[in-house]
Design a protein around this motif. Sequence first.
Motif, PDB file in Angstrom:
ATOM      1  N   ARG A 120     110.517  15.809  31.178  1.00 12.62           N
ATOM      2  CA  ARG A 120     109.424  14.920  31.587  1.00 12.62           C
ATOM      3  C   ARG A 120     109.881  13.460  31.607  1.00 12.62           C
ATOM      4  NH1 ARG A 120     106.394  18.140  27.756  1.00 12.62           N
ATOM      5  NH2 ARG A 120     105.165  19.728  28.870  1.00 12.62           N
ATOM      6  N   LYS A 121     110.642  13.063  30.606  1.00 14.56           N
ATOM      7  CA  LYS A 121     111.121  11.677  30.553  1.00 14.56           C
ATOM      8  C   LYS A 121     112.049  11.381  31.721  1.00 14.56           C
ATOM      9  CE  LYS A 121     110.695  11.062  25.555  1.00 14.56           C
ATOM     10  NZ  LYS A 121     111.425  10.880  24.264  1.00 14.56           N
ATOM     11  N   LEU A 174     106.460  23.196  31.569  1.00 12.17           N
ATOM     12  CA  LEU A 174     106.525  22.172  32.617  1.00 12.17           C
ATOM     13  C   LEU A 174     105.720  22.534  33.855  1.00 12.17           C
ATOM     14  CD1 LEU A 174     110.348  21.410  32.391  1.00 12.17           C
ATOM     15  CD2 LEU A 174     108.500  19.839  31.779  1.00 12.17           C
ATOM     16  N   ALA A 211     106.967  24.292  36.163  1.00 15.65           N
ATOM     17  CA  ALA A 211     107.989  24.041  37.180  1.00 15.65           C
ATOM     18  C   ALA A 211     108.417  25.331  37.864  1.00 15.65           C
ATOM     19  CB  ALA A 211     109.210  23.385  36.535  1.00 15.65           C
ATOM     20  N   ALA A 262     111.991  12.939  34.598  1.00 16.93           N
ATOM     21  CA  ALA A 262     111.184  13.001  35.820  1.00 16.93           C
ATOM     22  C   ALA A 262     110.422  11.707  36.070  1.00 16.93           C
ATOM     23  CB  ALA A 262     110.214  14.182  35.749  1.00 16.93           C
ATOM     24  N   ALA A 263     110.146  10.955  35.013  1.00 17.78           N
ATOM     25  CA  ALA A 263     109.444   9.682  35.177  1.00 17.78           C
ATOM     26  C   ALA A 263     110.327   8.641  35.865  1.00 17.78           C
ATOM     27  CB  ALA A 263     108.990   9.161  33.816  1.00 17.78           C
ATOM     28  N   VAL A 271     110.509  18.663  38.991  1.00 12.54           N
ATOM     29  CA  VAL A 271     111.442  19.373  38.125  1.00 12.54           C
ATOM     30  C   VAL A 271     111.685  20.756  38.719  1.00 12.54           C
ATOM     31  CG1 VAL A 271     111.882  20.277  35.820  1.00 12.54           C
ATOM     32  CG2 VAL A 271     110.588  18.150  36.084  1.00 12.54           C
ATOM     33  N   ALA A 297     111.435  20.531  27.426  1.00 10.33           N
ATOM     34  CA  ALA A 297     110.365  20.099  28.334  1.00 10.33           C
ATOM     35  C   ALA A 297     110.114  18.609  28.210  1.00 10.33           C
ATOM     36  CB  ALA A 297     109.092  20.887  28.039  1.00 10.33           C
ATOM     37  N   GLU A 298     110.137  18.090  27.005  1.00 12.17           N
ATOM     38  CA  GLU A 298     109.901  16.658  26.808  1.00 12.17           C
ATOM     39  C   GLU A 298     111.024  15.834  27.436  1.00 12.17           C
ATOM     40  OE1 GLU A 298     108.163  13.100  25.764  1.00 12.17           O
ATOM     41  OE2 GLU A 298     107.344  15.129  25.899  1.00 12.17           O
TER      42      GLU A 298
END
Length: 234
Positions: free
Chosen positions: A97-98, A132, A134, A100-101, A3, A93-94
């Motif tokens: 993250r999703k 994050l 990041a 980034a998966a 990220v 942030a959530e």
Amino acid sequence: MGVLIVTGTGTEVGKTVVTAAVAATALAAGRSVAVLKPAQTGVAPGEPGDAAEVARLAGPVTTAELARYPDPLAPATAARRAGREPVRPAEVAEAARKLAARHDLVLVEGAGGLLVRFDAVGGTLADVAGLLGAPVLVVARAGLGTLNDTELTVRELRARGLTPLGVVIGSRPAEPDLAARCNLTDLPAVTGTPLLGSVPEGAGRRPPAEFRTTAPRWLAPGLGGCWEGDAGAE
């Protein structure tokens, strides 16, 4: 970098075009890219926002926008005036993250500068970067006044324990004046971070195919490009 946070030293500094250049360069290297715009302001429903503009210029990226408010104001103010819920750093942030998966690179483009508020309690893009862990890419103006703005932004990042990845000049004129030429040397000197690119003025008006092939030339190897610095520094 799973990220990367992209912030500006203020509004209208070329943040969206720089985000598109980073995305295009990553795509050219075979990486999958997502672009997350936490809060889009000043754009009516159905109109293309910043994330759509990145996709238009860069190519096949996944785009996500968490909230949209009609007034061209800071997200917290625009949300209040619209009578809508604000975006909060934890939600951003959530979402990152999703993404980034499922992607090699997620670019989170803020609104305006680093400390522009998302909500009434003072949540900012800096808080998103902290959640994050990041790095943050700072997009700066080319000319007079940019040294102060950019140094203050980088100082704030470091004060919060965040990592300033470097600085990119968001819109460099074809015929830079003395200040713009000197800033090529002075920006890394005053911030203690590398100058990672220089995007030419009007780059966002180029045809998308041309933008995609030339974008790596505007970015340093640290961002996957081949830019080694503009001539004419003084």
